[in-house]
Design an enzyme around this catalytic site. Sequence first.
Site, mmCIF file in Angstrom:
data_model
loop_
_atom_site.group_PDB
_atom_site.id
_atom_site.type_symbol
_atom_site.label_atom_id
_atom_site.label_comp_id
_atom_site.label_asym_id
_atom_site.label_seq_id
_atom_site.Cartn_x
_atom_site.Cartn_y
_atom_site.Cartn_z
ATOM 1 C CG ASP A 73 52.718 24.555 -45.416
ATOM 2 O OD1 ASP A 73 52.673 26.049 -44.570
ATOM 3 O OD2 ASP A 73 51.902 24.032 -45.454
ATOM 4 C CB SER A 112 52.571 17.548 -45.461
ATOM 5 O OG SER A 112 53.471 17.626 -45.151
ATOM 6 C CB CYS A 158 61.429 26.656 -46.878
ATOM 7 S SG CYS A 158 60.351 25.177 -46.195
ATOM 8 C CG ASP A 197 54.760 23.238 -48.286
ATOM 9 O OD1 ASP A 197 55.540 23.129 -48.293
ATOM 10 O OD2 ASP A 197 54.389 22.915 -47.636
ATOM 11 C CD GLU A 203 50.105 21.250 -45.797
ATOM 12 O OE1 GLU A 203 50.037 21.112 -46.475
ATOM 13 O OE2 GLU A 203 51.282 20.593 -44.562
#
Length: 556
Positions: free
Chosen positions: A84, A473, A52, A126, A447
């Site tokens: 995550d 999530s 990411c 995120d 999550e």
Amino acid sequence: MASDLKHKSRELTQGPGRAPARAMLRAVGLRDEDFDKPLVAVANTWSEVTPCNFHLRDIADKVKAGIREAGGVPIEFNSIVISDGISMGTEGMKTSLISREVVADSIELVVRGHLFDAVVAISGCDKTIPGTVMALARLNLPSLMLYGGSIMPGRFQDRNVSIQEVFEAVGAHARGTMSDTELHDLESHACPGAGSCGGQFTANTMSIAFEFLGISPMGFNGVPALDARKESVSVQCGHLVIDLLTRNLRPKDIITRDALENAIAAVASTGGSTNAVLHLLAVAHEIGVDLDIDDFDAVNQRIPLIADLKPGGRYMAADLYQAGGTRLVAKRLIEAGLLKGECMTVTGRTIKEETETASETPGQEVLYRPEKPIKATGGLVILHGNLAPDGCVVKVAGHSKLTHTGPAKVFDCEEDAFAAVQNREIVDNDVVVIRYEGPQGGPGMREMLGVTSALVGAGLGETVALLTDGRFSGATHGMMAGHVTPEAAKGGPIAVVRNGDTITFDVLNRRLDVQLSPDEMAARLQQWTAPPPKYTSGVLAKYARTVSSASKGAVT
């Protein structure tokens, strides 16, 4: 009136008394002429730990080039990122939501500490996305946020896949419906390069939300991570921040109550992540705008679901970009009278003006028209009831089931629930209850994607419900209630649910209830005692002591 471009850094770099500061800045490359120019922070979240954020150094270089071209002096620094997708299902996932606060705090401290005049924040995974915007809201300097962009789809057995399919494959593998070889093949091809998780999961949800909010330039975030146009929009962000500085346009001029409702509309219309509730509440808190958890339900009621995106739909974020992107989504909602088009954005144009250049790819099937939507209302709903007096969040995009009643199977941590799924202890009609995973109780509000995906992979996605004081999530789908408040660690009703209690989800009437009389509920709560804290020192202990309820955004 012309703005003072060095409205902060003048104190840092001007005059004989600042010679020591200039001496140190010369050592990192500044020259005489630079001390008369505005200093622009480039707050990066680059890291090698996750795809990411892996490419954000390149993006930062382009942003800095744009700042120099526009007459500013860019100075880059870095914050942190917790992935995550990598930490999911482990103790490490407890650090994820906490990292949002660390990102915000660290950017705020560096910018305040060095008297920067303006900021470009670059986000990826995120929590870096809301974390950067929370910092910009606190600082209220001319600034914008650029998202690194979505990963491209992977290919497995002649179809597009994302990390969602890998998580769900774990459940299928445990059930014996996927072989070791197939699982290895899928994991080897699901993530083909840099970029954030490819569905309308949390990263892409917050990406579009912040374009609709106006703090990111319309259409820039949606450019995929490795698309050739990402270089161009990055340079333009460098130019744009100097323009913001010249016009003295600041986050408080942009992040208004109406703009926040536009951001919620973006989430509702695209079937976005339940995490948007936490993050938009947190941004509202930082900017000083009154926003309540029930406001999400009010917006959801008037916004149709028009984007056919994973996890509930067929397509990925890169497909939406190819279909026409964020501008096309906004245009559809503007034309239907569903957005507040007069809201200002960092480009200096209103959101309505930004939609005037929208174009639609002929034959695209990703985005529907509001008059013929996928669903008449949006993808998120807020439930209350005797199990969630302060509310909880349910994502209804991608499935039609609106009620469920069944017996509770109660677990005091995620790992125990996951093991029960893998051991085939969860059966049709069950209501899985996972508690002590809230902001304080976790701590960190993990999550539950490992569990929810395992349920889907095991073929139980449509026949089993789940509720938790933790989070989900953006890849989660099914009858799942998250952010149940008050959380168990604070003595919320979820703390006293027992195996076999009957629980009812009633989405139409916005209720989540356990079939207990008020007297029985009161008696159980009277007997309940709080468990000892799981951490007594370090950042997790500090977070548990200071974090607010999820219904308030889990801010510290």
